[in-house]
Design a protein around this motif. Structure first.
Motif, short mmCIF file in Angstrom:
data_model
loop_
_atom_site.label_atom_id
_atom_site.label_comp_id
_atom_site.label_asym_id
_atom_site.label_seq_id
_atom_site.Cartn_x
_atom_site.Cartn_y
_atom_site.Cartn_z
N SER A 1 34.59 46.11 34.62
CA SER A 1 35.71 46.27 33.67
C SER A 1 35.85 44.48 33.34
N ILE A 2 35.20 43.76 32.33
CA ILE A 2 36.00 42.50 32.35
C ILE A 2 37.38 42.01 32.20
N SER A 3 38.14 40.99 32.67
CA SER A 3 39.24 40.61 33.29
C SER A 3 39.69 39.87 31.65
N ARG A 4 40.95 39.44 31.38
CA ARG A 4 41.29 39.15 30.35
C ARG A 4 41.69 37.78 30.77
N GLY A 5 41.01 36.22 29.62
CA GLY A 5 41.49 35.18 30.64
C GLY A 5 41.53 34.83 31.72
N PRO A 6 39.61 35.29 32.08
CA PRO A 6 39.81 34.68 33.17
C PRO A 6 40.48 32.89 34.00
N TYR A 7 40.37 32.52 35.03
CA TYR A 7 40.92 31.33 35.06
C TYR A 7 40.81 30.32 34.32
N PRO A 8 39.17 30.38 34.76
CA PRO A 8 38.40 29.14 34.45
C PRO A 8 38.87 28.40 32.78
N ASP A 9 38.69 30.21 31.54
CA ASP A 9 38.83 29.93 30.14
C ASP A 9 40.50 29.50 29.99
N GLN A 10 41.40 29.68 30.82
CA GLN A 10 42.44 29.43 30.78
C GLN A 10 42.49 28.03 30.99
N HIS B 1 42.58 42.09 42.09
CA HIS B 1 42.38 40.98 40.32
C HIS B 1 43.30 40.53 40.42
N PRO B 2 43.58 39.39 39.68
CA PRO B 2 44.98 38.95 38.79
C PRO B 2 44.79 39.91 37.61
N ASN B 3 45.84 39.72 37.37
CA ASN B 3 45.39 40.51 35.19
C ASN B 3 45.83 39.33 34.17
N TYR B 4 46.30 39.45 33.33
CA TYR B 4 45.90 38.45 32.54
C TYR B 4 47.58 37.19 33.02
N GLU B 5 47.86 37.40 33.05
CA GLU B 5 49.54 36.52 33.34
C GLU B 5 49.24 36.45 35.00
N GLY B 6 48.83 36.58 35.46
CA GLY B 6 48.34 36.58 36.76
C GLY B 6 47.69 35.08 36.77
N TYR B 7 46.63 35.47 36.37
CA TYR B 7 45.50 33.88 35.62
C TYR B 7 46.31 33.14 35.26
N LYS B 8 47.18 33.09 34.81
CA LYS B 8 48.07 31.95 34.63
C LYS B 8 48.85 30.67 35.42
N GLY C 1 32.38 30.46 42.20
CA GLY C 1 33.53 31.94 42.89
C GLY C 1 32.47 33.05 42.71
N ALA C 2 33.71 33.87 43.15
CA ALA C 2 33.01 35.31 43.12
C ALA C 2 33.22 35.95 42.10
N SER C 3 33.83 37.27 42.50
CA SER C 3 34.76 37.77 40.89
C SER C 3 36.14 37.92 40.32
N ILE C 4 36.74 36.96 40.99
CA ILE C 4 37.85 36.64 40.34
C ILE C 4 38.09 35.11 39.71
N THR C 5 36.96 34.45 39.58
CA THR C 5 36.26 33.11 39.03
C THR C 5 35.77 33.71 37.99
N GLU C 6 34.71 34.20 38.01
CA GLU C 6 33.99 34.86 36.93
C GLU C 6 34.90 36.17 36.09
#
Length: 262
Positions: free
Chosen positions: A82-91, A255-262, A71-76
């Motif tokens: 800025s680097i997002s904390r805990g993107p969804y692939p990591d979680q 872009h989702p934040n850390y909680e949004g990526y969960k 995907g694009a930035s939401i996936t990356e």
């Protein structure tokens, strides 16, 4: 049971809560459903690198299911500089646990539109031309999770003419791999008004927030399961798209934040 129905059965409570796990639950439930079609103890796929006229194609036996997130930035997990904390692939990797290997092949500011359909602008270019595309294919995934959309709306005419077909061709590029992965497409989260960055970046919020219909056409044309309803999960918990959603989204509204990526 259809894969598209599983998240609705597994994740009903989180859809009515502001607590975490709507995004992640929808994705994980669909990945698990797709994995039901993969051998539980091992995955045997052709090892294309070893195949030649002199050396017959050998088989590679795996002990894990390989999941490629494309995907694009939401996936990356990148928003601007800025680097997002805990993107969804990591979680997702932590959520799924042993038996799965999740790799992140996301690249910010990338479009599913083919390079000859667009002129790169505002650092946005085609995923087809990015080295990450080839890396994702060489990974020989068993499951591929796609999420593209907002960046594509920056190109009105090519988007209207080619979005569905180019997205379908990208899915087919993976479906035709020797590993024959199961492919799923996620709807992106809503684009909220936030601080107005979407307008600055020429993202058409009204179009981006109506992608579910177009993505449904992509999955239907390519005989895939219906799109994973990430947009629906966010909208149920944060329905004011012309406002902000600070408990799930970054201030940019994109872009989702850390909680949004969960």
């Amino acid at each position: 049971m259809a894969e598209g129905a599983l998240p609705l059965l597994v994740c009903p409570r989180v859809l009515h809560m502001r607590s975490p796990y709507a995004f992640l639950c929808f994705v994980a439930a669909t990945v698990v459903a797709a994995a039901m079609y993969v051998l539980p103890s091992s995955v045997t796929v052709p090892d294309a690198k070893r195949a030649s006229s002199r050396h017959p194609r050998r088989l590679e036996t795996r002990s894990v299911v390989r999941v490629a997130c494309v995907g694009a930035s939401i996936t990356e997990g990148i928003r601007g500089l800025s680097i997002s904390r805990g993107p969804y692939p990591d979680q997702l990797a932590s959520f799924l646990g042993s038996g799965y290997e999740v790799r992140n092949f996301g690249k910010g500011d990338r479009s599913v539109l083919k390079p000859f359909h667009i002129i790169a602008m505002h650092d946005t270019s085609s995923y087809w031309s990015d080295p990450m595309f080839q890396e994702a294919k060489e990974y020989s995934p068993d499951i591929v999770v796609f999420q593209f959309g907002a960046d594509d709306t920056k190109f009105p005419e090519p988007f209207n003419a080619h979005y569905e077909t180019d997205f379908g061709d990208l899915a087919r590029a993976f479906m035709d791999l020797p590993s024959k992965p199961r492919v799923m497409i996620m709807t992106p989260p809503p684009v909220y008004k936030g601080w107005g960055i979407a307008d600055k970046w020429l993202i058409r919020r009204d179009v981006a927030n109506g992608l579910a219909t177009r993505l449904g056409a992509v999955t239907e044309a390519n005989r895939l399961e219906p799109p994973v309803g990430v947009f629906f999960a966010f909208e149920r918990r944060c329905p004011q798209l012309n406002g902000s959603c600070p408990w799930l989204m970054h201030e940019d509204g994109l872009h989702p934040n850390y909680e949004g990526y969960k």
